[in-house]
Write an enzyme that holds these catalytic residues in place. Structure first.
Site, PDB file in Angstrom:
ATOM      1  N   VAL A  64       0.832  -1.195   0.000  1.00 47.29           N
ATOM      2  CA  VAL A  64       0.000   0.000   0.000  1.00 47.29           C
ATOM      3  C   VAL A  64       0.870   1.250   0.000  1.00 47.29           C
ATOM      4  CG1 VAL A  64      -2.091  -0.993   0.999  1.00 47.29           C
ATOM      5  CG2 VAL A  64      -0.298  -0.235   2.518  1.00 47.29           C
ATOM      6  N   CYS A  65       0.441   2.210  -0.798  1.00 43.68           N
ATOM      7  CA  CYS A  65       1.080   3.520  -0.843  1.00 43.68           C
ATOM      8  C   CYS A  65      -0.033   4.533  -1.086  1.00 43.68           C
ATOM      9  CB  CYS A  65       2.166   3.574  -1.917  1.00 43.68           C
ATOM     10  SG  CYS A  65       1.620   3.330  -3.620  1.00 43.68           S
ATOM     11  N   GLY A  66       0.284   5.695  -1.592  1.00 40.92           N
ATOM     12  CA  GLY A  66      -0.743   6.699  -1.824  1.00 40.92           C
ATOM     13  C   GLY A  66      -1.788   6.250  -2.826  1.00 40.92           C
TER      14      GLY A  66
END
Length: 154
Positions: A64-66
C-alpha cells in the site's frame, strides 16, 4: 497462508488496519515496513516484499502507498511477480482468477479502510482459475524469461 505486507509513509494507517484485519482472520503476515513516522522510498519496500514472495517465503503480498500504482510498477520488476492495483471488487477478483497475481496493491488516498478490508477478503479467497487465462499467464512468464535471457547475452 503467509502474507508479506509493506507500505510507504503515505499508507501507514491503511497498512495497520489491514494487519489488524489479517489478525482477526488468523492469517500470518510479516510487516516489511514502513514504521510509523518513517519516510521510505516505496520502491525499496515494494522490491523487498516482491522478492520475498518470488523466493517462496510468502504465498502472497500486499503493498500500500498513496495510490498503489508505484508499488505495482516496482513489484512487477521482480522476475516471476504479477502485482495488480486492486481498488474495486471485480478487478480484485480478476487479478487472482485471470492473472494469478501474487501481490495486491492499494492506495490509501484512493480507497477507504472498509473497502480495503473487503478487497483483501476477496483477494485472499480467490484462486487462479486457469482455463482461457492460463495461456496468457504462461505467455507472460515466457516473455519474462526471454527478456532475462536476452539481457544476459548483452
Amino acid at each position: 497462508m503467509r502474507i508479506a505486507i509493506g507500505c510507504d509513509e503515505a499508507a501507514y494507517a491503511l497498512k495497520v488496519e489491514i494487519m489488524k484485519h489479517l489478525e482477526t482472520k488468523g492469517i500470518a503476515y510479516k510487516d516489511f515496513g514502513a514504521a510509523q513516522g518513517e519516510v521510505v522510498l516505496y520502491p525499496d519496500v515494494a522490491y523487498t516484499v516482491a522478492d520475498a514472495v518470488a523466493a517462496g517465503e510468502f504465498e502472497r503480498g500486499i503493498l500500500v502507498c498513496g495510490t498503489g500504482i508505484g508499488m505495482a510498477i516496482c513489484a512487477n520488476k521482480v522476475p516471476g511477480i504479477r502485482a495488480a492495483v486492486c481498488h474495486d471488487p471485480f478487478s480484485t477478483e480478476r487479478s487472482r482468477k485471470s492473472n494469478n497475481a501474487q501481490i495486491m496493491c492499494m492506495g490509501e488516498r484512493v480507497i477507504g479502510v472498509e473497502l480495503a478490508k473487503y478487497l483483501v477478503d476477496i483477494w485472499l479467497q480467490c484462486e487462479f482459475a486457469g482455463g482461457g487465462s492460463a495461456p496468457k499467464v504462461d505467455r507472460i512468464q515466457e516473455l519474462e524469461k526471454e527478456h532475462i535471457r536476452n539481457a544476459k547475452e548483452v
